[in-house]
Design an enzyme around this catalytic site. Structure first.
Site, PDB file in Angstrom:
ATOM      1  N   LYS A   1       0.847  -1.207   0.000  1.00  0.00           N
ATOM      2  CA  LYS A   1       0.000   0.000   0.000  1.00  0.00           C
ATOM      3  C   LYS A   1       0.880   1.254   0.000  1.00  0.00           C
ATOM      4  O   LYS A   1       0.581   2.225  -0.690  1.00  0.00           O
ATOM      5  CB  LYS A   1      -0.867   0.041   1.264  1.00  0.00           C
TER       6      LYS A   1
ATOM      7  N   ASP B   1      -8.308   1.848   4.271  1.00  0.00           N
ATOM      8  CA  ASP B   1      -8.928   0.541   4.409  1.00  0.00           C
ATOM      9  C   ASP B   1      -9.516   0.167   3.065  1.00  0.00           C
ATOM     10  O   ASP B   1     -10.169   0.983   2.409  1.00  0.00           O
ATOM     11  CB  ASP B   1     -10.017   0.559   5.496  1.00  0.00           C
TER      12      ASP B   1
HETATM   13  P1  ITT Z   1      -3.358  -2.405   7.024  1.00  0.00           P
HETATM   14  O1  ITT Z   1      -4.715  -2.682   7.660  1.00  0.00           O
HETATM   15  O2  ITT Z   1      -2.225  -2.602   7.994  1.00  0.00           O
HETATM   16  O3  ITT Z   1      -3.302  -1.101   6.291  1.00  0.00           O
HETATM   17  P2  ITT Z   1      -4.066  -4.703   5.369  1.00  0.00           P
HETATM   18  O4  ITT Z   1      -3.395  -5.403   4.236  1.00  0.00           O
HETATM   19  O5  ITT Z   1      -4.512  -5.549   6.533  1.00  0.00           O
HETATM   20  O6  ITT Z   1      -3.095  -3.518   5.883  1.00  0.00           O
HETATM   21  P3  ITT Z   1      -6.817  -3.916   4.825  1.00  0.00           P
HETATM   22  O7  ITT Z   1      -7.329  -4.279   6.173  1.00  0.00           O
HETATM   23  O8  ITT Z   1      -7.244  -2.623   4.208  1.00  0.00           O
HETATM   24  O9  ITT Z   1      -5.225  -3.840   4.780  1.00  0.00           O
HETATM   25  O10 ITT Z   1      -7.129  -5.136   3.865  1.00  0.00           O
HETATM   26  C1  ITT Z   1      -7.169  -4.981   2.533  1.00  0.00           C
HETATM   27  C2  ITT Z   1      -6.941  -6.331   1.850  1.00  0.00           C
HETATM   28  O11 ITT Z   1      -7.650  -6.318   0.611  1.00  0.00           O
HETATM   29  C3  ITT Z   1      -5.463  -6.522   1.502  1.00  0.00           C
HETATM   30  O12 ITT Z   1      -4.743  -7.191   2.518  1.00  0.00           O
HETATM   31  C4  ITT Z   1      -5.555  -7.336   0.201  1.00  0.00           C
HETATM   32  O13 ITT Z   1      -5.706  -8.701   0.493  1.00  0.00           O
HETATM   33  C5  ITT Z   1      -6.838  -6.811  -0.428  1.00  0.00           C
HETATM   34  N1  ITT Z   1      -6.522  -5.672  -1.326  1.00  0.00           N
HETATM   35  C6  ITT Z   1      -6.713  -4.345  -1.092  1.00  0.00           C
HETATM   36  N2  ITT Z   1      -6.246  -3.606  -2.110  1.00  0.00           N
HETATM   37  C7  ITT Z   1      -5.750  -4.475  -3.009  1.00  0.00           C
HETATM   38  C8  ITT Z   1      -5.115  -4.325  -4.250  1.00  0.00           C
HETATM   39  O14 ITT Z   1      -4.875  -3.133  -4.784  1.00  0.00           O
HETATM   40  N3  ITT Z   1      -4.739  -5.430  -4.880  1.00  0.00           N
HETATM   41  C9  ITT Z   1      -4.970  -6.648  -4.365  1.00  0.00           C
HETATM   42  N4  ITT Z   1      -5.534  -6.889  -3.195  1.00  0.00           N
HETATM   43  C10 ITT Z   1      -5.927  -5.805  -2.504  1.00  0.00           C
END
Ligand code: ITT
Length: 190
Positions: free
Chosen positions: A13, A66
């Site tokens: 991210k 998120d």
């Molecule tokens: P933080 O909460 O620490 O920021 P996280 O990875 O746990 O990190 P989220 O709770 O926002 O983040 O979960 C989002 C999930 O959705 C992420 O872990 C991926 O599995 C998926 N995801 C989000 N954006 C994506 C993208 O651009 N490409 C592929 N998968 C994505």
């Protein structure tokens, strides 16, 4: 360049957000803490709460993001549980759940929440509509990138060049909205 803390445990991210924000003169510093999450099925509520709590604790401007993948045939699953679902059943598990199902429509959603002690809380939304592919394709990116094909395109996010993904992605839309708002104001001071 203005530096802002980005509270996330996800390096992908940070890399994507910095690429998208560099034309706006903003650089994000990763603060690799798990953001404080409320039990909620709303990305907006999760991001707002985490940004508000972090800005209050750190007394500094912060960003939280998120995001999640919402699959229509699965009634929006995995949605806010995308991180956990990716770690457990992964892309293969999603493809199994969808096997034999014709409706492949899905939306990636992203909420960026900015909170600063002086400017308060502001949120920016982005989404990318597309289809879940029949099998995994490509090695770039992260998460569900190998199974998501944005509408109008043939490649999955994982088969695209990084800048190409940014153009179509939920994160691209949300961070560009934040970047243009932020650069039009002077919101960096605590
Ligand atoms: P933080 O909460 O620490 O920021 P996280 O990875 O746990 O990190 P989220 O709770 O926002 O983040 O979960 C989002 C999930 O959705 C992420 O872990 C991926 O599995 C998926 N995801 C989000 N954006 C994506 C993208 O651009 N490409 C592929 N998968 C994505």
């Amino acid at each position: 360049m203005t530096s802002i803390l980005f509270i996330t445990g996800n390096e992908h991210k940070v890399e994507e957000a910095n690429r998208i924000l560099s034309p706006f003169g903003v650089r994000l510093e990763m603060l690799p803490k798990k953001k404080i999450e409320v039990q909620s099925s709303s990305l907006l509520r999760i991001a707002e709460y985490a940004a508000y709590m972090a800005a209050k604790k750190l007394k500094s401007p912060v960003l939280v993001e998120d995001s999640g993948l919402f699959i229509r045939a699965l009634k929006g699953f995995p949605g806010p549980f995308s991180s956990y679902v990716h770690k457990t059943i992964g892309c293969e598990g999603i493809l199994k759940l969808l096997s034999g199902i014709e409706d492949r429509h899905a939306i990636f959603k992203c909420v960026v929440a900015f909170c600063s002690p002086s400017a308060g809380l502001h949120t920016f939304l982005g989404q990318s509509k597309g289809q879940i592919s029949l099998y995994m394709r490509g090695h770039a990116g992260f998460g569900f990138d190998p199974i998501f094909v944005p509408y109008g395109e043939e490649l999955t996010f994982a088969e695209m060049l990084p800048e190409q993904k940014d153009r179509f992605s939920h994160r691209g839309a949300a961070f560009r909205a934040f970047g243009s708002w932020f650069s039009s104001k002077s919101m960096a001071k605590p």
